[in-house]
Design an enzyme around this catalytic site. Structure first.
Site, PDB file in Angstrom:
ATOM      1  N   GLN A 162      10.275 -32.293  24.300  1.00 38.12           N
ATOM      2  CA  GLN A 162      10.743 -33.497  24.972  1.00 38.12           C
ATOM      3  C   GLN A 162      11.009 -34.568  23.902  1.00 38.12           C
ATOM      4  OE1 GLN A 162      11.814 -33.948  27.955  1.00 38.12           O
ATOM      5  NE2 GLN A 162      11.089 -32.094  28.994  1.00 38.12           N
TER       6      GLN A 162
ATOM      7  N   GLY B 244       7.947 -26.260  37.305  1.00 37.40           N
ATOM      8  CA  GLY B 244       7.873 -27.368  38.246  1.00 37.40           C
ATOM      9  C   GLY B 244       8.000 -28.712  37.543  1.00 37.40           C
TER      10      GLY B 244
ATOM     11  N   GLY C  12      14.758 -32.025  28.802  1.00 36.43           N
ATOM     12  CA  GLY C  12      15.063 -33.449  28.811  1.00 36.43           C
ATOM     13  C   GLY C  12      16.451 -33.809  28.343  1.00 36.43           C
TER      14      GLY C  12
ATOM     15  N   ASP D 113      10.521 -21.559  35.972  1.00 34.72           N
ATOM     16  CA  ASP D 113      10.356 -22.950  35.576  1.00 34.72           C
ATOM     17  C   ASP D 113       9.003 -23.417  36.102  1.00 34.72           C
ATOM     18  OD1 ASP D 113      10.685 -25.543  34.780  1.00 34.72           O
ATOM     19  OD2 ASP D 113      12.278 -26.018  36.198  1.00 34.72           O
TER      20      ASP D 113
ATOM     21  N   ASP E 261       5.527 -29.853  31.984  1.00 34.22           N
ATOM     22  CA  ASP E 261       5.948 -30.996  31.175  1.00 34.22           C
ATOM     23  C   ASP E 261       6.455 -32.110  32.067  1.00 34.22           C
ATOM     24  OD1 ASP E 261       8.271 -29.623  32.026  1.00 34.22           O
ATOM     25  OD2 ASP E 261       9.451 -30.421  30.365  1.00 34.22           O
TER      26      ASP E 261
ATOM     27  N   ASP F  75      20.444 -21.979  31.424  1.00 30.82           N
ATOM     28  CA  ASP F  75      20.414 -21.833  32.880  1.00 30.82           C
ATOM     29  C   ASP F  75      21.036 -23.067  33.503  1.00 30.82           C
ATOM     30  OD1 ASP F  75      18.141 -23.522  34.632  1.00 30.82           O
ATOM     31  OD2 ASP F  75      17.872 -23.569  32.448  1.00 30.82           O
TER      32      ASP F  75
END
Length: 280
Positions: free
Chosen positions: A197, A97, A224, A95, A149, A274
């Site tokens: 998003q 961050g 999101g 990921d 993002d 996940d």
């Protein structure tokens, strides 16, 4: 060394579910797949042997923000990347961050350049730009790396979500540019997944999914969602995104992990999931 590849091998006649196979430099992943989360490089409460023999995990996750702070990039590079550091020789996804932009809202400041974080460990300040996030993920050495993002909370005002989405798209372009100008460090391919998003606004989700689809990336992620919105809304926007994102690339729904949510979203066309829930 094999390149990243995805093949759809079977489709369900009664839904949008499909079975496929992802090929990476560290082996194959059969989809649909749930990916255990190893935030700092290991999955909590489960040994590597248990992950392999009992859980039969095919891929695990690491987190750029946490690995950057501890053990640190110098340590990971000295080890030869996260695979060598933690002894996991199957695929790894990191990921970016970006979720910490959401979850550590009290300890960060967002601007065009990137996000200024205050470490939850010692209070030190660190600027995460799209370029720096790509560099960190190069050093970690994951097979699949995520674009940087911003994940807006639910609920959020339309104007804020629109500005946030447009910032995410600008950051995505910078991620691709940085990756194109920097070589990998460990001799195997790393594939960048953009993230859709747009909150819970249909026009913004459509615009973001279309923008992400236009990048022709190795795979695509839906972010999101599962951030407090009603579950019916999560399903609605997952389906909307899946209908726009290319069918010949894997689709990854981030942070969704209850068995019933997973099964429902598989039927909508999602391939990868996940969640930290099982190890908490």
């Amino acid at each position: 060394m094999p390149q990243f590849n995805f093949n759809v091998e079977a489709k369900d006649s009664n839904s949008k579910a499909r079975a496929g196979k992802i090929s990476t430099g560290h082996g194959e992943i059969l989809t649909p797949i749930f990916m255990p989360v190893g935030t700092v490089g290991s999955v909590k409460a489960v040994t590597q042997q248990q992950l392999t023999t009992d859980v039969k995990a095919q891929i695990i996750l690491g987190n750029t923000y946490h690995l950057y702070l501890r053990p640190g990039i110098e340590v990971l590079e000295a080890a030869g990347g996260l695979h060598q550091f933690n002894g996991w020789h199957k695929p790894i996804l990191t990921d970016s961050g970006g979720y910490q932009v959401f979850s550590l809202a009290a300890n960060r400041k967002i601007k065009e350049e990137g996000v200024m974080f205050q470490s939850h460990i010692d209070g030190s300040r660190h600027l995460f730009s799209p370029e720096k996030v790509m560099d960190i993920q190069r050093s970690i050495g994951a097979d699949i790396i995520m674009a940087f993002d911003e994940c807006p909370p639910y609920p959020s005002e339309y104007v804020y979500v629109k500005k946030s989405m447009e910032l995410t798209h600008r950051w995505l372009d910078r991620c691709f540019a940085r990756l194109a100008e920097t070589p990998g460090k460990y001799g195997y391919p790393q594939s960048l997944f953009p993230i859709v998003q747009g909150g819970t606004y249909q026009d913004l989700r459509t615009a973001s999914a279309s923008y992400v689809a236009s990048k022709n990336a190795a795979g695509n992620a839906i972010g999101g969602l599962s951030v407090g919105e009603p579950v019916e809304m999560m399903y609605e926007f997952t389906e909307l995104c899946c209908d726009i994102l290319p069918a010949d690339k894997p689709r990854y729904l981030m942070g969704v992990g209850t068995p019933w949510n997973i099964l429902e979203c598989i039927s909508l066309g999602v391939d990868m999931f996940d969640c930290v829930m099982p190890t908490r």
